[in-house]
Write an enzyme that holds these catalytic residues in place. Sequence first.
Site, short mmCIF file in Angstrom:
data_model
loop_
_atom_site.label_atom_id
_atom_site.label_comp_id
_atom_site.label_asym_id
_atom_site.label_seq_id
_atom_site.Cartn_x
_atom_site.Cartn_y
_atom_site.Cartn_z
N ASP B 11 0.85 -1.19 0.00
CA ASP B 11 0.00 0.00 0.00
C ASP B 11 0.89 1.23 0.00
O ASP B 11 2.08 1.17 0.31
CB ASP B 11 -0.91 0.01 1.24
CG ASP B 11 -1.82 1.24 1.28
OD1 ASP B 11 -2.43 1.56 0.24
OD2 ASP B 11 -1.89 1.91 2.32
N SER B 12 0.27 2.36 -0.30
CA SER B 12 1.00 3.63 -0.26
C SER B 12 1.38 4.00 1.18
O SER B 12 2.22 4.87 1.37
CB SER B 12 0.14 4.73 -0.86
OG SER B 12 -1.03 4.89 -0.07
N TYR B 43 -0.35 8.49 -2.66
CA TYR B 43 -0.18 8.22 -4.10
C TYR B 43 -1.23 8.97 -4.92
O TYR B 43 -1.04 9.21 -6.11
CB TYR B 43 -0.36 6.73 -4.37
CG TYR B 43 0.86 5.87 -4.11
CD1 TYR B 43 1.99 6.36 -3.44
CD2 TYR B 43 0.89 4.55 -4.55
CE1 TYR B 43 3.09 5.55 -3.21
CE2 TYR B 43 1.99 3.73 -4.34
CZ TYR B 43 3.08 4.23 -3.66
OH TYR B 43 4.17 3.43 -3.45
N GLY B 44 -2.35 9.31 -4.29
CA GLY B 44 -3.51 9.86 -4.99
C GLY B 44 -3.20 10.96 -6.00
O GLY B 44 -3.67 10.91 -7.13
N CYS B 74 -4.21 -1.09 -2.28
CA CYS B 74 -4.24 0.36 -2.49
C CYS B 74 -5.04 0.59 -3.76
O CYS B 74 -4.73 0.04 -4.81
CB CYS B 74 -2.80 0.86 -2.68
SG CYS B 74 -2.66 2.57 -3.23
N ASN B 75 -6.10 1.40 -3.64
CA ASN B 75 -6.96 1.61 -4.80
C ASN B 75 -6.26 2.37 -5.92
O ASN B 75 -6.42 2.06 -7.09
CB ASN B 75 -8.21 2.38 -4.38
CG ASN B 75 -9.23 1.50 -3.69
OD1 ASN B 75 -10.11 0.97 -4.34
ND2 ASN B 75 -9.10 1.32 -2.39
N HIS B 187 -7.51 3.44 3.12
CA HIS B 187 -7.39 4.24 4.34
C HIS B 187 -8.75 4.53 4.99
O HIS B 187 -8.84 4.78 6.19
CB HIS B 187 -6.73 5.59 4.03
CG HIS B 187 -5.26 5.52 3.79
ND1 HIS B 187 -4.73 5.02 2.62
CD2 HIS B 187 -4.20 5.89 4.56
CE1 HIS B 187 -3.40 5.10 2.69
NE2 HIS B 187 -3.05 5.61 3.84
#
Lengths: 270, 270
Positions: B11-12, B43-44, B74-75, B187
Amino acid sequence: MGNKRAIGLIDSGVGGLTVLKEALKQLPNENLIYLGDTARCPYGPRPAEQVIAFTRQMTRFLIQKEIKLLVIACNTATAVALDIIRQEIQIPVVGVILPGTRAAVKATNNYKIGVIGTEGTIKSASYQKALQSKTPNITVHSLACPKFAPLVESNQFSSPVAKKVVAETLLPLQYSGMDTLILGCTHYPLLRPIIQNIVGSNVHLIDSGAETVGEVSVLLDYFAIANSSDNKTPNYEFYTTGSTKMFDEIANEWLNDIFVQSKHVDLEGN
Amino acid sequence: MGNKRAIGLIDSGVGGLTVLKEALKQLPNENLIYLGDTARCPYGPRPAEQVIAFTRQMTRFLIQKEIKLLVIACNTATAVALDIIRQEIQIPVVGVILPGTRAAVKATNNYKIGVIGTEGTIKSASYQKALQSKTPNITVHSLACPKFAPLVESNQFSSPVAKKVVAETLLPLQYSGMDTLILGCTHYPLLRPIIQNIVGSNVHLIDSGAETVGEVSVLLDYFAIANSSDNKTPNYEFYTTGSTKMFDEIANEWLNDIFVQSKHVDLEGN
Protein backbone atom coordinates in the site's frame (compact mmCIF):
# COMPACT_ATOMS: atom_id res chain seq x y z
CA MET A 1 -16.96 -8.31 -26.67
CA GLY A 2 -17.13 -10.65 -23.70
CA ASN A 3 -17.52 -14.39 -23.52
CA LYS A 4 -21.09 -15.24 -24.52
CA ARG A 5 -21.09 -18.90 -23.51
CA ALA A 6 -23.47 -19.68 -20.65
CA ILE A 7 -22.77 -20.51 -17.03
CA GLY A 8 -24.25 -23.91 -16.14
CA LEU A 9 -25.92 -24.67 -12.80
CA ILE A 10 -26.88 -28.14 -11.64
CA ASP A 11 -28.85 -29.29 -8.62
CA SER A 12 -30.80 -32.28 -7.39
CA GLY A 13 -33.98 -30.25 -7.96
CA VAL A 14 -35.20 -26.69 -7.47
CA GLY A 15 -32.77 -25.79 -4.64
CA GLY A 16 -30.11 -24.41 -6.97
CA LEU A 17 -32.64 -21.77 -8.08
CA THR A 18 -31.59 -19.87 -4.94
CA VAL A 19 -28.12 -19.66 -6.51
CA LEU A 20 -29.56 -18.71 -9.89
CA LYS A 21 -31.65 -15.96 -8.29
CA GLU A 22 -28.48 -14.43 -6.88
CA ALA A 23 -26.74 -14.82 -10.26
CA LEU A 24 -29.58 -12.85 -11.90
CA LYS A 25 -28.75 -9.99 -9.53
CA GLN A 26 -24.96 -10.12 -9.36
CA LEU A 27 -24.25 -11.30 -12.92
CA PRO A 28 -26.97 -9.70 -15.06
CA ASN A 29 -24.87 -9.92 -18.25
CA GLU A 30 -24.50 -13.68 -18.13
CA ASN A 31 -26.46 -16.31 -20.04
CA LEU A 32 -27.51 -19.13 -17.68
CA ILE A 33 -28.55 -22.75 -18.12
CA TYR A 34 -30.12 -24.55 -15.18
CA LEU A 35 -30.64 -28.28 -14.82
CA GLY A 36 -32.58 -29.76 -11.89
CA ASP A 37 -32.65 -33.53 -11.42
CA THR A 38 -36.10 -33.29 -9.86
CA ALA A 39 -37.08 -36.84 -10.78
CA ARG A 40 -34.32 -38.29 -8.59
CA CYS A 41 -34.45 -35.68 -5.79
CA PRO A 42 -33.55 -35.75 -2.92
CA TYR A 43 -29.88 -36.68 -3.28
CA GLY A 44 -29.33 -36.45 0.48
CA PRO A 45 -30.09 -40.05 1.44
CA ARG A 46 -28.40 -41.62 -1.64
CA PRO A 47 -25.03 -43.40 -1.52
CA ALA A 48 -22.05 -41.28 -2.62
CA GLU A 49 -21.37 -43.43 -5.70
CA GLN A 50 -24.88 -42.78 -7.00
CA VAL A 51 -24.67 -39.03 -6.38
CA ILE A 52 -21.36 -38.97 -8.27
CA ALA A 53 -22.92 -40.87 -11.19
CA PHE A 54 -25.92 -38.51 -11.34
CA THR A 55 -23.66 -35.45 -11.13
CA ARG A 56 -21.58 -36.80 -14.02
CA GLN A 57 -24.76 -37.22 -16.12
CA MET A 58 -25.86 -33.65 -15.42
CA THR A 59 -22.37 -32.34 -16.17
CA ARG A 60 -22.25 -34.16 -19.52
CA PHE A 61 -25.61 -32.66 -20.50
CA LEU A 62 -24.37 -29.11 -19.82
CA ILE A 63 -20.95 -29.64 -21.40
CA GLN A 64 -22.83 -30.48 -24.62
CA LYS A 65 -24.43 -27.03 -24.29
CA GLU A 66 -20.88 -25.56 -24.31
CA ILE A 67 -21.01 -23.86 -20.94
CA LYS A 68 -17.91 -21.87 -19.86
CA LEU A 69 -18.18 -22.53 -16.10
CA LEU A 70 -20.07 -25.11 -14.04
CA VAL A 71 -21.68 -24.44 -10.68
CA ILE A 72 -22.54 -27.51 -8.63
CA ALA A 73 -25.40 -25.69 -6.88
CA CYS A 74 -26.11 -28.63 -4.58
CA ASN A 75 -24.32 -29.26 -1.29
CA THR A 76 -24.74 -33.04 -1.39
CA ALA A 77 -23.20 -33.25 -4.86
CA THR A 78 -20.46 -30.74 -3.97
CA ALA A 79 -19.50 -32.79 -0.91
CA VAL A 80 -18.87 -36.00 -2.85
CA ALA A 81 -18.35 -35.03 -6.50
CA LEU A 82 -16.67 -31.60 -6.78
CA ASP A 83 -13.07 -32.83 -6.77
CA ILE A 84 -13.89 -35.63 -9.21
CA ILE A 85 -15.75 -33.41 -11.70
CA ARG A 86 -12.95 -30.83 -11.54
CA GLN A 87 -10.48 -33.45 -12.70
CA GLU A 88 -12.74 -34.65 -15.49
CA ILE A 89 -13.60 -31.40 -17.29
CA GLN A 90 -11.56 -28.49 -18.60
CA ILE A 91 -13.69 -25.51 -17.51
CA PRO A 92 -13.71 -24.01 -13.98
CA VAL A 93 -16.02 -25.83 -11.55
CA VAL A 94 -17.43 -24.11 -8.46
CA GLY A 95 -19.09 -25.83 -5.51
CA VAL A 96 -21.20 -24.38 -2.71
CA ILE A 97 -19.35 -25.58 0.40
CA LEU A 98 -16.21 -23.41 0.42
CA PRO A 99 -18.11 -20.18 -0.30
CA GLY A 100 -20.46 -20.90 2.61
CA THR A 101 -17.49 -21.72 4.80
CA ARG A 102 -15.69 -18.47 3.94
CA ALA A 103 -18.79 -16.38 4.59
CA ALA A 104 -19.32 -18.05 7.99
CA VAL A 105 -15.72 -17.43 9.08
CA LYS A 106 -16.13 -13.81 8.01
CA ALA A 107 -19.42 -13.40 9.89
CA THR A 108 -18.83 -15.17 13.20
CA ASN A 109 -17.67 -13.38 16.30
CA ASN A 110 -17.84 -16.16 18.89
CA TYR A 111 -16.53 -18.91 16.58
CA LYS A 112 -19.50 -21.18 17.28
CA ILE A 113 -21.06 -22.14 13.98
CA GLY A 114 -24.07 -24.30 13.16
CA VAL A 115 -24.42 -26.23 9.91
CA ILE A 116 -27.65 -27.75 8.63
CA GLY A 117 -27.87 -29.90 5.51
CA THR A 118 -28.98 -33.20 4.05
CA GLU A 119 -27.86 -36.51 5.58
CA GLY A 120 -25.33 -36.86 2.75
CA THR A 121 -23.77 -33.45 3.36
CA ILE A 122 -23.65 -33.80 7.14
CA LYS A 123 -22.33 -37.38 6.94
CA SER A 124 -19.50 -36.21 4.67
CA ALA A 125 -18.49 -33.69 7.37
CA SER A 126 -17.41 -31.43 4.51
CA TYR A 127 -18.37 -28.18 6.24
CA GLN A 128 -16.81 -29.26 9.51
CA LYS A 129 -13.52 -30.15 7.80
CA ALA A 130 -13.52 -26.96 5.73
CA LEU A 131 -14.36 -24.73 8.70
CA GLN A 132 -11.73 -26.31 10.93
CA SER A 133 -9.06 -26.19 8.27
CA LYS A 134 -9.68 -22.46 7.88
CA THR A 135 -10.07 -21.55 11.54
CA PRO A 136 -8.63 -24.07 14.00
CA ASN A 137 -10.40 -22.62 17.07
CA ILE A 138 -13.90 -22.98 15.71
CA THR A 139 -16.69 -25.10 17.24
CA VAL A 140 -19.06 -26.65 14.71
CA HIS A 141 -22.55 -27.98 15.46
CA SER A 142 -23.82 -30.08 12.55
CA LEU A 143 -27.38 -31.28 12.08
CA ALA A 144 -28.99 -33.27 9.29
CA CYS A 145 -32.47 -32.02 8.31
CA PRO A 146 -33.77 -34.72 5.95
CA LYS A 147 -37.29 -33.32 5.85
CA PHE A 148 -36.41 -29.82 4.63
CA ALA A 149 -35.59 -30.39 0.94
CA PRO A 150 -38.73 -32.48 0.30
CA LEU A 151 -40.84 -29.68 1.84
CA VAL A 152 -39.40 -27.28 -0.71
CA GLU A 153 -39.67 -29.67 -3.66
CA SER A 154 -43.35 -30.20 -2.88
CA ASN A 155 -43.90 -26.42 -2.83
CA GLN A 156 -44.86 -26.39 0.86
CA PHE A 157 -42.07 -24.08 2.00
CA SER A 158 -44.40 -21.44 3.45
CA SER A 159 -46.94 -23.84 4.96
CA PRO A 160 -47.86 -24.37 8.63
CA VAL A 161 -46.43 -27.89 8.23
CA ALA A 162 -43.09 -26.32 7.32
CA LYS A 163 -43.13 -24.21 10.49
CA LYS A 164 -43.77 -27.24 12.66
CA VAL A 165 -41.14 -29.40 10.95
CA VAL A 166 -38.47 -26.68 11.12
CA ALA A 167 -39.16 -25.95 14.79
CA GLU A 168 -38.94 -29.63 15.76
CA THR A 169 -35.90 -30.39 13.61
CA LEU A 170 -33.81 -27.47 14.88
CA LEU A 171 -34.40 -28.23 18.58
CA PRO A 172 -30.93 -29.87 19.03
CA LEU A 173 -29.26 -26.54 18.11
CA GLN A 174 -31.22 -24.64 20.78
CA TYR A 175 -28.38 -24.41 23.33
CA SER A 176 -25.46 -24.48 20.90
CA GLY A 177 -24.64 -20.80 21.45
CA MET A 178 -23.99 -20.44 17.72
CA ASP A 179 -23.94 -16.88 16.34
CA THR A 180 -23.86 -18.09 12.72
CA LEU A 181 -25.81 -20.84 10.96
CA ILE A 182 -24.86 -22.15 7.53
CA LEU A 183 -27.83 -23.12 5.35
CA GLY A 184 -25.85 -26.01 3.92
CA CYS A 185 -28.41 -27.03 1.32
CA THR A 186 -29.45 -24.79 -1.56
CA HIS A 187 -33.11 -25.61 -0.90
CA TYR A 188 -33.06 -24.03 2.56
CA PRO A 189 -33.11 -20.31 1.66
CA LEU A 190 -36.75 -20.84 0.64
CA LEU A 191 -37.37 -21.72 4.29
CA ARG A 192 -35.26 -18.80 5.47
CA PRO A 193 -37.98 -16.68 7.14
CA ILE A 194 -39.15 -19.70 9.14
CA ILE A 195 -35.60 -20.73 10.09
CA GLN A 196 -34.68 -17.18 11.12
CA ASN A 197 -37.79 -17.00 13.27
CA ILE A 198 -36.90 -20.24 15.06
CA VAL A 199 -33.20 -19.52 15.70
CA GLY A 200 -33.74 -15.85 16.53
CA SER A 201 -32.68 -12.67 14.81
CA ASN A 202 -29.25 -12.64 16.49
CA VAL A 203 -28.08 -15.65 14.52
CA HIS A 204 -26.43 -14.76 11.22
CA LEU A 205 -27.80 -17.05 8.47
CA ILE A 206 -25.36 -17.92 5.68
CA ASP A 207 -26.88 -18.72 2.31
CA SER A 208 -24.13 -20.89 0.86
CA GLY A 209 -25.63 -20.63 -2.61
CA ALA A 210 -25.74 -16.84 -2.66
CA GLU A 211 -22.12 -16.71 -1.51
CA THR A 212 -21.21 -19.06 -4.35
CA VAL A 213 -22.08 -16.43 -6.94
CA GLY A 214 -19.32 -14.28 -5.44
CA GLU A 215 -16.81 -17.04 -6.19
CA VAL A 216 -18.19 -17.40 -9.72
CA SER A 217 -17.72 -13.66 -10.23
CA VAL A 218 -14.12 -13.81 -8.99
CA LEU A 219 -13.28 -16.64 -11.40
CA LEU A 220 -15.05 -15.02 -14.38
CA ASP A 221 -12.92 -11.92 -13.85
CA TYR A 222 -9.72 -13.79 -13.03
CA PHE A 223 -9.92 -15.95 -16.16
CA ALA A 224 -11.33 -13.06 -18.25
CA ILE A 225 -14.40 -15.04 -19.34
CA ALA A 226 -17.17 -12.69 -18.14
CA ASN A 227 -19.76 -11.60 -20.67
CA SER A 228 -19.99 -7.90 -21.49
CA SER A 229 -22.70 -5.41 -20.69
CA ASP A 230 -23.88 -5.25 -24.31
CA ASN A 231 -25.76 -8.51 -23.59
CA LYS A 232 -29.03 -6.63 -23.07
CA THR A 233 -31.30 -9.68 -23.28
CA PRO A 234 -29.49 -12.53 -21.57
CA ASN A 235 -30.71 -16.03 -22.31
CA TYR A 236 -32.00 -18.29 -19.55
CA GLU A 237 -32.73 -21.97 -20.13
CA PHE A 238 -34.25 -24.35 -17.61
CA TYR A 239 -34.31 -28.13 -17.71
CA THR A 240 -35.80 -30.63 -15.29
CA THR A 241 -35.84 -34.40 -15.23
CA GLY A 242 -39.22 -34.28 -13.48
CA SER A 243 -42.53 -32.46 -13.90
CA THR A 244 -42.09 -29.19 -15.77
CA LYS A 245 -45.39 -27.97 -14.28
CA MET A 246 -44.24 -28.31 -10.67
CA PHE A 247 -40.78 -26.94 -11.52
CA ASP A 248 -42.23 -23.87 -13.23
CA GLU A 249 -44.63 -23.21 -10.35
CA ILE A 250 -41.84 -23.08 -7.78
CA ALA A 251 -39.42 -21.27 -10.10
CA ASN A 252 -41.90 -18.54 -10.97
CA GLU A 253 -42.89 -18.05 -7.35
CA TRP A 254 -39.23 -17.79 -6.30
CA LEU A 255 -37.82 -15.80 -9.25
CA ASN A 256 -39.87 -12.65 -9.64
CA ASP A 257 -37.89 -11.00 -12.39
CA ILE A 258 -38.07 -13.56 -15.17
CA PHE A 259 -40.65 -15.97 -16.57
CA VAL A 260 -39.60 -19.60 -16.39
CA GLN A 261 -40.78 -22.23 -18.83
CA SER A 262 -38.71 -25.35 -18.32
CA LYS A 263 -38.11 -28.24 -20.70
CA HIS A 264 -38.17 -31.88 -19.72
CA VAL A 265 -34.97 -33.86 -20.18
CA ASP A 266 -34.14 -37.52 -19.67
CA LEU A 267 -30.64 -38.09 -18.29
CA GLU A 268 -30.68 -41.87 -17.94
CA GLY A 269 -29.04 -42.38 -21.32
CA ASN A 270 -26.32 -39.76 -20.66
CA MET B 1 1.12 -29.73 4.68
CA GLY B 2 -0.12 -26.51 3.12
CA ASN B 3 1.80 -23.83 1.30
CA LYS B 4 3.83 -21.93 3.90
CA ARG B 5 4.95 -19.04 1.71
CA ALA B 6 3.54 -15.68 2.78
CA ILE B 7 0.87 -13.51 1.20
CA GLY B 8 2.28 -10.06 0.38
CA LEU B 9 0.32 -6.84 0.81
CA ILE B 10 1.43 -3.46 -0.50
CA ASP B 11 0.00 0.00 0.00
CA SER B 12 1.00 3.63 -0.26
CA GLY B 13 1.06 3.74 3.56
CA VAL B 14 -1.00 2.39 6.45
CA GLY B 15 -4.30 2.08 4.53
CA GLY B 16 -3.70 -1.51 3.50
CA LEU B 17 -3.68 -2.44 7.18
CA THR B 18 -7.48 -2.49 6.90
CA VAL B 19 -7.04 -5.35 4.42
CA LEU B 20 -4.49 -7.06 6.65
CA LYS B 21 -6.83 -6.80 9.64
CA GLU B 22 -9.47 -8.68 7.68
CA ALA B 23 -6.87 -11.25 6.57
CA LEU B 24 -5.99 -11.88 10.23
CA LYS B 25 -9.63 -12.83 10.77
CA GLN B 26 -10.50 -14.68 7.58
CA LEU B 27 -7.12 -16.31 6.90
CA PRO B 28 -5.63 -17.04 10.34
CA ASN B 29 -3.36 -19.79 8.98
CA GLU B 30 -1.52 -17.53 6.58
CA ASN B 31 1.86 -15.87 7.00
CA LEU B 32 1.66 -12.21 5.93
CA ILE B 33 4.18 -9.60 4.84
CA TYR B 34 3.08 -5.97 4.67
CA LEU B 35 4.90 -3.12 2.97
CA GLY B 36 3.70 0.48 3.28
CA ASP B 37 5.35 3.17 1.17
CA THR B 38 4.68 5.75 3.88
CA ALA B 39 7.54 8.01 2.85
CA ARG B 40 5.95 8.66 -0.53
CA CYS B 41 2.29 8.64 0.58
CA PRO B 42 -0.21 9.79 -0.64
CA TYR B 43 -0.18 8.22 -4.10
CA GLY B 44 -3.51 9.86 -4.99
CA PRO B 45 -2.19 13.09 -6.54
CA ARG B 46 0.79 11.48 -8.31
CA PRO B 47 0.95 10.87 -12.06
CA ALA B 48 0.09 7.30 -13.14
CA GLU B 49 3.61 6.58 -14.41
CA GLN B 50 5.06 7.35 -10.99
CA VAL B 51 2.50 5.19 -9.17
CA ILE B 52 3.31 2.33 -11.55
CA ALA B 53 7.05 2.75 -10.88
CA PHE B 54 6.55 2.77 -7.10
CA THR B 55 4.26 -0.26 -7.28
CA ARG B 56 6.92 -2.13 -9.29
CA GLN B 57 9.52 -1.33 -6.60
CA MET B 58 7.25 -2.60 -3.83
CA THR B 59 6.44 -5.72 -5.84
CA ARG B 60 10.13 -6.50 -6.42
CA PHE B 61 10.82 -6.20 -2.69
CA LEU B 62 8.10 -8.74 -1.85
CA ILE B 63 8.97 -11.12 -4.70
CA GLN B 64 12.43 -11.36 -3.12
CA LYS B 65 10.65 -12.51 0.05
CA GLU B 66 9.15 -15.36 -2.03
CA ILE B 67 5.49 -14.51 -1.50
CA LYS B 68 2.90 -16.83 -3.09
CA LEU B 69 0.23 -14.18 -3.83
CA LEU B 70 0.34 -10.39 -4.02
CA VAL B 71 -2.44 -8.07 -2.84
CA ILE B 72 -2.28 -4.53 -4.16
CA ALA B 73 -4.08 -3.17 -1.09
CA CYS B 74 -4.24 0.36 -2.49
CA ASN B 75 -6.96 1.61 -4.80
CA THR B 76 -4.77 4.18 -6.55
CA ALA B 77 -2.15 1.56 -7.38
CA THR B 78 -4.80 -1.00 -8.37
CA ALA B 79 -6.39 1.48 -10.76
CA VAL B 80 -3.24 2.12 -12.77
CA ALA B 81 -0.87 -0.80 -12.09
CA LEU B 82 -2.84 -4.05 -11.52
CA ASP B 83 -2.94 -5.19 -15.15
CA ILE B 84 0.73 -4.33 -15.65
CA ILE B 85 1.97 -6.12 -12.52
CA ARG B 86 -0.15 -9.18 -13.40
CA GLN B 87 1.68 -9.48 -16.70
CA GLU B 88 5.08 -9.05 -15.09
CA ILE B 89 4.99 -11.66 -12.30
CA GLN B 90 4.06 -15.33 -12.15
CA ILE B 91 2.03 -15.47 -8.92
CA PRO B 92 -1.66 -14.46 -8.61
CA VAL B 93 -2.17 -10.71 -8.11
CA VAL B 94 -5.33 -9.34 -6.48
CA GLY B 95 -6.47 -5.71 -6.54
CA VAL B 96 -9.08 -3.96 -4.43
CA ILE B 97 -11.36 -2.46 -7.08
CA LEU B 98 -13.21 -5.50 -8.44
CA PRO B 99 -13.96 -6.95 -4.99
CA GLY B 100 -15.45 -3.61 -3.90
CA THR B 101 -17.44 -3.47 -7.12
CA ARG B 102 -18.85 -6.97 -6.65
CA ALA B 103 -19.86 -6.27 -3.06
CA ALA B 104 -21.61 -3.04 -4.08
CA VAL B 105 -23.60 -4.76 -6.84
CA LYS B 106 -24.60 -7.44 -4.33
CA ALA B 107 -25.65 -4.87 -1.69
CA THR B 108 -27.53 -2.24 -3.67
CA ASN B 109 -31.28 -2.27 -4.10
CA ASN B 110 -31.86 1.02 -5.90
CA TYR B 111 -28.77 0.79 -8.15
CA LYS B 112 -27.50 4.22 -7.08
CA ILE B 113 -23.95 3.81 -5.85
CA GLY B 114 -21.51 6.35 -4.46
CA VAL B 115 -17.72 5.96 -4.76
CA ILE B 116 -15.18 7.95 -2.77
CA GLY B 117 -11.44 7.70 -3.33
CA THR B 118 -8.25 9.60 -4.02
CA GLU B 119 -7.96 11.93 -7.00
CA GLY B 120 -6.00 9.25 -8.83
CA THR B 121 -8.64 6.57 -8.29
CA ILE B 122 -11.57 8.84 -9.17
CA LYS B 123 -9.78 10.29 -12.20
CA SER B 124 -9.13 6.76 -13.51
CA ALA B 125 -12.91 6.13 -13.35
CA SER B 126 -12.01 2.51 -12.55
CA TYR B 127 -14.96 1.93 -10.23
CA GLN B 128 -17.38 3.59 -12.60
CA LYS B 129 -16.21 1.44 -15.50
CA ALA B 130 -16.23 -1.74 -13.42
CA LEU B 131 -19.68 -1.05 -11.96
CA GLN B 132 -21.20 -0.20 -15.32
CA SER B 133 -19.65 -3.21 -17.03
CA LYS B 134 -21.21 -5.46 -14.38
CA THR B 135 -24.62 -3.79 -14.13
CA PRO B 136 -25.57 -1.59 -17.07
CA ASN B 137 -28.47 0.14 -15.29
CA ILE B 138 -26.42 1.50 -12.41
CA THR B 139 -25.97 5.19 -11.55
CA VAL B 140 -22.57 6.04 -10.10
CA HIS B 141 -21.73 9.17 -8.10
CA SER B 142 -17.96 9.55 -7.79
CA LEU B 143 -16.17 11.96 -5.48
CA ALA B 144 -12.48 12.56 -4.85
CA CYS B 145 -11.62 13.07 -1.17
CA PRO B 146 -7.96 14.18 -1.24
CA LYS B 147 -7.89 15.14 2.43
CA PHE B 148 -8.95 11.76 3.84
CA ALA B 149 -5.80 9.61 3.42
CA PRO B 150 -3.50 12.30 4.92
CA LEU B 151 -5.83 12.50 7.96
CA VAL B 152 -5.33 8.79 8.52
CA GLU B 153 -1.58 8.81 7.86
CA SER B 154 -1.15 11.57 10.46
CA ASN B 155 -3.10 9.47 12.99
CA GLN B 156 -5.95 12.02 13.22
CA PHE B 157 -8.69 9.68 12.04
CA SER B 158 -10.80 10.07 15.21
CA SER B 159 -10.21 13.79 15.72
CA PRO B 160 -12.73 16.68 15.61
CA VAL B 161 -10.83 17.91 12.54
CA ALA B 162 -11.64 14.61 10.83
CA LYS B 163 -15.35 15.05 11.54
CA LYS B 164 -15.36 18.52 10.05
CA VAL B 165 -13.37 17.52 6.95
CA VAL B 166 -15.52 14.45 6.28
CA ALA B 167 -18.77 16.39 6.66
CA GLU B 168 -17.64 19.15 4.30
CA THR B 169 -16.11 16.82 1.73
CA LEU B 170 -19.15 14.54 1.44
CA LEU B 171 -21.65 17.40 0.93
CA PRO B 172 -21.87 16.82 -2.87
CA LEU B 173 -23.26 13.31 -2.23
CA GLN B 174 -26.05 14.63 0.01
CA TYR B 175 -28.84 14.39 -2.58
CA SER B 176 -27.44 11.52 -4.62
CA GLY B 177 -30.03 9.04 -3.33
CA MET B 178 -27.31 6.39 -3.09
CA ASP B 179 -28.09 3.34 -0.94
CA THR B 180 -24.51 2.05 -1.12
CA LEU B 181 -21.18 3.87 -0.78
CA ILE B 182 -17.87 2.28 -1.76
CA LEU B 183 -14.95 3.28 0.46
CA GLY B 184 -12.65 3.26 -2.55
CA CYS B 185 -9.43 3.84 -0.62
CA THR B 186 -8.07 1.38 1.91
CA HIS B 187 -7.39 4.24 4.34
CA TYR B 188 -11.07 5.12 4.64
CA PRO B 189 -12.31 2.29 6.88
CA LEU B 190 -10.44 4.00 9.72
CA LEU B 191 -12.82 6.92 9.17
CA ARG B 192 -15.80 4.58 8.90
CA PRO B 193 -17.72 5.64 12.05
CA ILE B 194 -17.49 9.29 11.01
CA ILE B 195 -18.47 8.57 7.40
CA GLN B 196 -21.41 6.39 8.47
CA ASN B 197 -22.61 9.14 10.78
CA ILE B 198 -22.52 11.72 7.97
CA VAL B 199 -24.21 9.64 5.24
CA GLY B 200 -26.73 8.04 7.60
CA SER B 201 -27.27 4.50 8.78
CA ASN B 202 -29.38 3.58 5.72
CA VAL B 203 -26.39 3.76 3.40
CA HIS B 204 -24.52 0.48 3.07
CA LEU B 205 -20.76 1.14 3.33
CA ILE B 206 -18.53 -1.17 1.28
CA ASP B 207 -15.01 -1.72 2.59
CA SER B 208 -13.24 -2.63 -0.65
CA GLY B 209 -10.24 -3.91 1.25
CA ALA B 210 -12.19 -6.29 3.45
CA GLU B 211 -13.97 -7.67 0.39
CA THR B 212 -10.59 -8.24 -1.22
CA VAL B 213 -9.70 -10.89 1.35
CA GLY B 214 -12.66 -12.91 0.06
CA GLU B 215 -11.10 -12.90 -3.41
CA VAL B 216 -7.73 -13.90 -1.93
CA SER B 217 -9.42 -16.82 -0.15
CA VAL B 218 -11.11 -17.96 -3.38
CA LEU B 219 -7.81 -17.95 -5.27
CA LEU B 220 -5.87 -19.67 -2.45
CA ASP B 221 -8.41 -22.50 -2.57
CA TYR B 222 -8.74 -22.56 -6.34
CA PHE B 223 -4.98 -22.83 -6.90
CA ALA B 224 -4.54 -25.07 -3.82
CA ILE B 225 -1.93 -22.77 -2.25
CA ALA B 226 -3.60 -22.12 1.14
CA ASN B 227 -1.57 -22.82 4.25
CA SER B 228 -2.83 -25.50 6.61
CA SER B 229 -4.25 -25.18 10.09
CA ASP B 230 -1.12 -26.66 11.69
CA ASN B 231 0.42 -23.18 11.29
CA LYS B 232 -0.30 -22.34 14.93
CA THR B 233 1.98 -19.29 15.12
CA PRO B 234 1.73 -17.50 11.80
CA ASN B 235 4.47 -15.04 10.97
CA TYR B 236 3.70 -11.37 10.35
CA GLU B 237 6.30 -8.96 9.00
CA PHE B 238 5.83 -5.23 8.53
CA TYR B 239 7.96 -2.86 6.48
CA THR B 240 7.64 0.87 5.95
CA THR B 241 9.62 3.33 3.87
CA GLY B 242 8.84 6.04 6.44
CA SER B 243 8.90 6.44 10.20
CA THR B 244 8.59 3.08 11.95
CA LYS B 245 7.41 4.88 15.08
CA MET B 246 4.40 6.50 13.39
CA PHE B 247 3.64 3.30 11.47
CA ASP B 248 3.70 1.18 14.64
CA GLU B 249 1.50 3.65 16.51
CA ILE B 250 -1.25 3.50 13.91
CA ALA B 251 -0.86 -0.24 13.29
CA ASN B 252 -1.08 -1.12 16.98
CA GLU B 253 -4.09 1.11 17.49
CA TRP B 254 -5.86 -0.44 14.50
CA LEU B 255 -4.81 -4.10 14.91
CA ASN B 256 -5.74 -5.22 18.40
CA ASP B 257 -4.81 -8.85 18.11
CA ILE B 258 -1.11 -8.68 17.27
CA PHE B 259 1.85 -6.53 18.24
CA VAL B 260 3.43 -4.69 15.34
CA GLN B 261 7.08 -3.75 15.21
CA SER B 262 7.90 -2.60 11.72
CA LYS B 263 11.26 -2.42 9.98
CA HIS B 264 12.43 0.47 7.87
CA VAL B 265 13.20 -0.24 4.24
CA ASP B 266 14.56 1.93 1.44
CA LEU B 267 13.00 1.18 -1.94
CA GLU B 268 14.75 3.79 -4.07
CA GLY B 269 17.43 1.34 -5.15
CA ASN B 270 14.91 -1.39 -6.05
